[in-house]
Structure formats: structure tokens, C-alpha cells
Design a protein around this motif. Structure first.
Motif, PDB file in Angstrom:
ATOM      1  N   ALA A  28       0.816  -1.218   0.000  1.00  0.00           N
ATOM      2  CA  ALA A  28       0.000   0.000   0.000  1.00  0.00           C
ATOM      3  C   ALA A  28       0.844   1.259   0.000  1.00  0.00           C
ATOM      4  O   ALA A  28       0.427   2.302  -0.525  1.00  0.00           O
ATOM      5  CB  ALA A  28      -0.931   0.002   1.218  1.00  0.00           C
ATOM      6  N   ALA A  32      -1.162   2.339  -3.097  1.00  0.00           N
ATOM      7  CA  ALA A  32      -2.537   2.602  -2.677  1.00  0.00           C
ATOM      8  C   ALA A  32      -3.155   3.792  -3.414  1.00  0.00           C
ATOM      9  O   ALA A  32      -4.269   3.717  -3.938  1.00  0.00           O
ATOM     10  CB  ALA A  32      -2.594   2.835  -1.170  1.00  0.00           C
ATOM     11  N   THR A  33      -2.441   4.915  -3.455  1.00  0.00           N
ATOM     12  CA  THR A  33      -3.008   6.099  -4.110  1.00  0.00           C
ATOM     13  C   THR A  33      -3.066   5.910  -5.622  1.00  0.00           C
ATOM     14  O   THR A  33      -3.992   6.390  -6.280  1.00  0.00           O
ATOM     15  CB  THR A  33      -2.177   7.354  -3.778  1.00  0.00           C
ATOM     16  OG1 THR A  33      -0.837   7.189  -4.247  1.00  0.00           O
ATOM     17  CG2 THR A  33      -2.160   7.613  -2.284  1.00  0.00           C
ATOM     18  N   SER A  36      -6.166   3.781  -6.160  1.00  0.00           N
ATOM     19  CA  SER A  36      -7.423   4.441  -5.802  1.00  0.00           C
ATOM     20  C   SER A  36      -7.820   5.526  -6.798  1.00  0.00           C
ATOM     21  O   SER A  36      -9.001   5.801  -6.982  1.00  0.00           O
ATOM     22  CB  SER A  36      -7.332   5.036  -4.391  1.00  0.00           C
ATOM     23  OG  SER A  36      -6.426   6.125  -4.363  1.00  0.00           O
ATOM     24  N   TRP A 238      -4.260  -6.162   0.007  1.00  0.00           N
ATOM     25  CA  TRP A 238      -5.413  -5.397  -0.483  1.00  0.00           C
ATOM     26  C   TRP A 238      -6.192  -4.712   0.628  1.00  0.00           C
ATOM     27  O   TRP A 238      -6.758  -3.630   0.422  1.00  0.00           O
ATOM     28  CB  TRP A 238      -6.326  -6.320  -1.291  1.00  0.00           C
ATOM     29  CG  TRP A 238      -5.617  -6.986  -2.430  1.00  0.00           C
ATOM     30  CD1 TRP A 238      -5.294  -8.311  -2.546  1.00  0.00           C
ATOM     31  CD2 TRP A 238      -5.081  -6.354  -3.602  1.00  0.00           C
ATOM     32  NE1 TRP A 238      -4.608  -8.543  -3.712  1.00  0.00           N
ATOM     33  CE2 TRP A 238      -4.461  -7.360  -4.383  1.00  0.00           C
ATOM     34  CE3 TRP A 238      -5.066  -5.036  -4.064  1.00  0.00           C
ATOM     35  CZ2 TRP A 238      -3.848  -7.089  -5.599  1.00  0.00           C
ATOM     36  CZ3 TRP A 238      -4.450  -4.773  -5.275  1.00  0.00           C
ATOM     37  CH2 TRP A 238      -3.846  -5.782  -6.031  1.00  0.00           C
ATOM     38  N   ILE A 241      -4.229  -1.613   1.352  1.00  0.00           N
ATOM     39  CA  ILE A 241      -4.330  -0.728   0.193  1.00  0.00           C
ATOM     40  C   ILE A 241      -5.648   0.038   0.234  1.00  0.00           C
ATOM     41  O   ILE A 241      -5.707   1.235  -0.040  1.00  0.00           O
ATOM     42  CB  ILE A 241      -4.212  -1.529  -1.120  1.00  0.00           C
ATOM     43  CG1 ILE A 241      -2.774  -1.999  -1.310  1.00  0.00           C
ATOM     44  CG2 ILE A 241      -4.651  -0.698  -2.319  1.00  0.00           C
ATOM     45  CD1 ILE A 241      -2.573  -2.903  -2.517  1.00  0.00           C
ATOM     46  N   ARG A 242      -6.726  -0.653   0.596  1.00  0.00           N
ATOM     47  CA  ARG A 242      -8.032   0.004   0.690  1.00  0.00           C
ATOM     48  C   ARG A 242      -8.014   1.107   1.749  1.00  0.00           C
ATOM     49  O   ARG A 242      -8.505   2.217   1.526  1.00  0.00           O
ATOM     50  CB  ARG A 242      -9.116  -1.025   1.025  1.00  0.00           C
ATOM     51  CG  ARG A 242     -10.481  -0.402   1.274  1.00  0.00           C
ATOM     52  CD  ARG A 242     -11.509  -1.444   1.667  1.00  0.00           C
ATOM     53  NE  ARG A 242     -11.962  -2.199   0.517  1.00  0.00           N
ATOM     54  CZ  ARG A 242     -12.915  -3.134   0.576  1.00  0.00           C
ATOM     55  NH1 ARG A 242     -13.461  -3.445   1.738  1.00  0.00           N
ATOM     56  NH2 ARG A 242     -13.294  -3.771  -0.512  1.00  0.00           N
ATOM     57  N   GLY A 245      -5.499   4.012   0.592  1.00  0.00           N
ATOM     58  CA  GLY A 245      -5.935   4.739  -0.595  1.00  0.00           C
ATOM     59  C   GLY A 245      -7.241   5.467  -0.442  1.00  0.00           C
ATOM     60  O   GLY A 245      -7.488   6.468  -1.129  1.00  0.00           O
ATOM     61  N   ASN A 365     -11.373  -1.314  -4.570  1.00  0.00           N
ATOM     62  CA  ASN A 365     -11.928   0.043  -4.663  1.00  0.00           C
ATOM     63  C   ASN A 365     -13.416   0.101  -4.363  1.00  0.00           C
ATOM     64  O   ASN A 365     -14.034   1.157  -4.521  1.00  0.00           O
ATOM     65  CB  ASN A 365     -11.661   0.636  -6.053  1.00  0.00           C
ATOM     66  CG  ASN A 365     -10.263   1.198  -6.178  1.00  0.00           C
ATOM     67  OD1 ASN A 365      -9.684   1.650  -5.200  1.00  0.00           O
ATOM     68  ND2 ASN A 365      -9.705   1.167  -7.373  1.00  0.00           N
TER      69      ASN A 365
END
Length: 424
Positions: A28, A32-33, A36, A238, A241-242, A245, A365
Motif C-alpha cells: 500500500a 494505494a493512491t 485508488s 489489499w 491498500i483500501r 488509498g 476500490n
């Protein structure tokens, strides 16, 4: 001697398992960004990040030297089973925070595990307190603030420079810039985090008398650590990351570009100086700074408070687990066996719990279950579930005005643009 060689082998394998968890826990930080905002598709993003993490592992050994020689006195009687116990504490903390989707520090977990196991088995005198303070704790506090301020200023300047430009064209340009900056963060991550495992493996080899006390990491140690963190990165963490992001702030392409560039510069500078800082804390600070850098942007403090609490708990929690594991492991073969069995059982239980609600590249996402977000507010809610989320759930509500609903800003060329999830 055969038993001792086998024990060192167990420590090396466990270190690589930690490196693997570090990879998917920290994906992430770089991606991440980028994911996203739709700059890259999720699987393409983690693939690029994995390759660059592997490359970064070969660029420097300064951080590895800090871990293998600068924190624990290898001449104080540190045995391989103690290092094994430290790794167990670090890995379990990584898995627990991953289950809760909380961006905590793998670096601090490793340091906490090593310190806890060392104190429990040898005594606090074997820990170099000055090195821990100057090379780890101070950078851990300073680096996120520096990165956050840099991202704040970079975001301000970015929006100011593009205030009269066409929003659609600038968004495309910044998405391209995000890919470049994400690549730089991934490379920087390899130069810092992969080396921590190299340092632990080198410390195990030194403690077992396999290499000299002043030796640098052998090439096979560098290569195996780089491959392990690359494989973990490719799997993609993930859940985190969620959170990174979408949970901390509402990221637009210019903010993502500013945050990632600030993170990369901070991490690369720290790697050059040999500081074993947390890339997670640096990248989280940058994301939060970019949130305030855009006029009308916010930071979702309900998520941030949980993250801060996890940061504060990381060293003592990993250290406590490692200390208990060390007290068993030093009892002999049966102690190491018991620790290994309990470790595998705990890891399997965490994995089974994660399968109840699967987060992967197909839904990273999506809106989180149970979110209390306002319509159109992507990620303002707090839908994380799991053991760690419950453990560190902050009771303070987000500050007033922290929901998306603020009027578009005059100096925000993308204020009217709503992000769309990247294609998967």
C-alpha cells in the motif's frame, strides 16, 4: 553441529517469511493512491512494485548493517533461537494488523520483536539503547512529520500551478506522474525494508558462527531477501491498500503524485543515512499531508486514530509476544518446537479469519461493508473488521467538516471530478 545448522536454517526461513509478510503488508505504501485514483490497474500496479522492490534490495546495505550490528550486541550471547522468537513476534503483529486493514509498521514490529526476545533471554544490557533511540525511534517520529509537511506543501504548489489548466488534461498528466512516483517509492522501499530482513539473517549467521562478526550480508542473503519481499508485494496487501488509498483522505491524482514523491525522497534519504524508519509511517504521513494540501480536503481522523494507536502498540506488542516465545525457545528443542507449532496455528487462525471477508484486486476500490459514509464519500466510513480493528478502535469522532460535501475549491482543478474505480 547438525542441530545448530538446522536451527539456523529455521531462523533463515522464518526471516524470509517475515520479509514476505513485510512485502504484502507494505504494498500500500507505493501503490494505494495509484490504485485508488485509477492511474494503474491493481494487478499491474503490484507487479511493477514487486519488480522494483527486488531491484532496490541490491542498491544499498546501510540499513542491513544497522540491524545486524547497530541494535543488538551480537557478542552478548544472542543465540539463533532468540532471533527466531523475535521474528515470530514481528510476523504475528504483521498478520494481525493486516487482518484489520491497519497500516502499521513492519519495521517497528521487527525491532520490537528483536528487543523483546533479547531482553527476555539475555537482558536489557544486550540492547544498544542509544542506537535504538537515534537510528529508530527518533526517525520514526520525525520522518512522518517531515514527509507530511513536504506532501502538504507539494500539494499546495501543485494545485496553485494548475489552477488555470484544463482539469481533464491535468488529471491525465498527474496520473502518469503517479506511476513514476509510485515506481520511485517501490524502489525506495526495496532499499530500506528488504534490508531489514538481510540484517536479521546476517545477525543469525553471526550468532551461529557461520560468518565473522564484522561481515556484510552475503550475496545469497541479499538475493533471497529481495525475492521474498518482491513475492509478498506481488500478492498485494489489499486490505491495507483500501485503507491507505481511501480510508485516510479522498485522494485526487495531484495529491497522489505529491504524496508519493514526498515519500520516496524521505525514504531514500533515510536509507542513505542508515535509518531503519517505517516506510508505512512515512507514506501515511504523506497521504495525510496531501489531504490537507488540497483546499476543502480532509483527513478522516477515525481511521487515523486507529492507525496511530497501532503505531504506539507495535513495539511493545511485538516485543511481548517475542519475549514469551524466547522464554520457551531457550529451553531447548522442545521449546523451539512448541513455539513453532503455536506460531503456525496462530497464523492459520488469522488467515482463516481473513477468508470471512475477502478483499482482493477485484474489490479493493469497492465501498467497505458497514461504512457510514455520506453518499458519494468514498472511504469516509470505517468499515474495517477484524481483531485488530476492535482492539484499537478510536472512540473520538472525526472533526466537524470531515465529510465530503465541502464546496469545490477555486484552486482545485479537479474539485468537480469524482474519482472512478480503476478497471479490474
Amino acid at each position: 553441529m547438525e542441530h545448530f545448522t538446522l536451527l539456523i536454517g529455521i531462523v533463515i526461513v522464518t526471516a524470509l517469511v517475515f520479509d514476505f509478510t513485510n512485502g504484502f503488508h507494505d504494498t500500500a505504501n507505493a501503490m494505494a493512491t495509484t490504485i485508488s485514483t485509477g492511474a494503474m490497474k491493481p494487478k499491474a500496479a503490484v507487479t511493477m512494485s514487486a519488480i522494483l522492490n527486488l531491484v532496490g534490495a541490491f542498491l544499498s546495505i546501510e540499513v542491513a548493517t544497522t540491524i545486524s550490528k547497530g541494535i543488538i550486541d551480537e557478542t552478548a550471547g544472542i543465540r539463533p533461537e532468540v532471533i527466531f522468537a523475535g521474528l515470530v513476534g514481528a510476523i504475528l503483529w504483521n498478520l494481525l494488523t493486516w487482518l484489520g486493514g491497519i497500516p502499521s509498521s513492519s519495521s517497528m514490529a521487527l525491532i520490537g520483536g528483536l528487543i523483546g526476545a533479547t531482553v527476555a533471554s539475555v537482558g536489557i544490557g544486550a540492547v544498544d539503547g542509544d542506537a535504538v533511540l537515534s537510528k529508530i525511534l527518533i526517525p520514526a517520529f520525525v520522518a512522518p512529520v517531515v514527509a507530511g509537511l513536504a506532501a502538504f506543501l507539494a500539494t499546495k504548489l501543485t494545485y496553485r500551478a494548475a489552477r488555470n489548466a484544463d482539469p481533464e488534461k491535468t488529471s491525465r498528466g498527474y496520473r502518469t506522474g503517479q506511476i513514476t512516483s509510485a515506481a520511485l517509492v517501490s524502489l525506495a522501499h526495496g532499499t530500506n525494508d528488504a534490508q531489514k530482513t538481510m540484517g536479521v539473517m546476517t545477525l543469525a549467521l553471526i550468532s551461529g558462527g557461520v560468518i565473522a562478526g564484522d561481515a556484510d550480508p552475503p550475496l545469497w542473503v541479499i538475493a533471497s531477501a529481495g525475492i521474498a519481499i518482491a513475492l509478498g508485494t506481488y500478492l498485494g496487501g489489499w486490505r491495507i491498500i483500501r485503507t491507505m488509498g481511501r480510508g485516510l483522505t479522498d485522494i485526487h491524482p495531484p495529491q497522489g503524485f505529491a504524496a508519493q514523491t514526498s515519500s520516496a525522497v524521505t525514504i531514500l534519504a533515510s536509507s542513505h543515512l542508515g535509518f531503519s524508519l517505517s516506510t508505512t509511517q512515512v507514506c501515511s504521513g504523506s497521504v495525510m499531508g496531501s489531504g490537507y494540501g488540497r483546499k476543502g480536503g480532509v483527513v478522516r481522523w477515525n481511521t487515523a486514530y486507529r492507525m496511530f494507536a497501532a503505531w504506539g502498540l507495535t513495539i511493545p506488542a511485538a516485543g511481548l509476544v517475542a519475549a514469551l516465545a524466547a522464554l520457551l525457545a531457550v529451553q531447548g528443542d522442545w521449546g523451539v518446537t512448541v513455539v513453532a507449532v503455536l506460531f503456525v496455528a496462530a497464523s492459520a487462525a488469522i488467515w482463516a479469519a481473513s477468508r470471512r471477508t475477502v478483499v482482493d484486486h477485484t474489490n479493493v476500490n469497492d465501498d467497505e461493508p458497514g461504512t457510514s459514509a455520506e453518499p458519494g464519500d468514498r472511504g469516509a466510513g470505517d468499515g474495517d473488521s477484524g481483531v485488530m480493528t476492535a482492539a484499537v478502535q478510536a472512540v473520538s469522532p472525526p472533526p466537524a467538516g470531515a465529510q465530503r460535501g465541502d464546496s469545490p475549491s477555486d484552486d482545485d482543478p479537479n474539485a468537480a471530478e469524482r474519482r472512478t474505480p480503476s478497471a479490474v
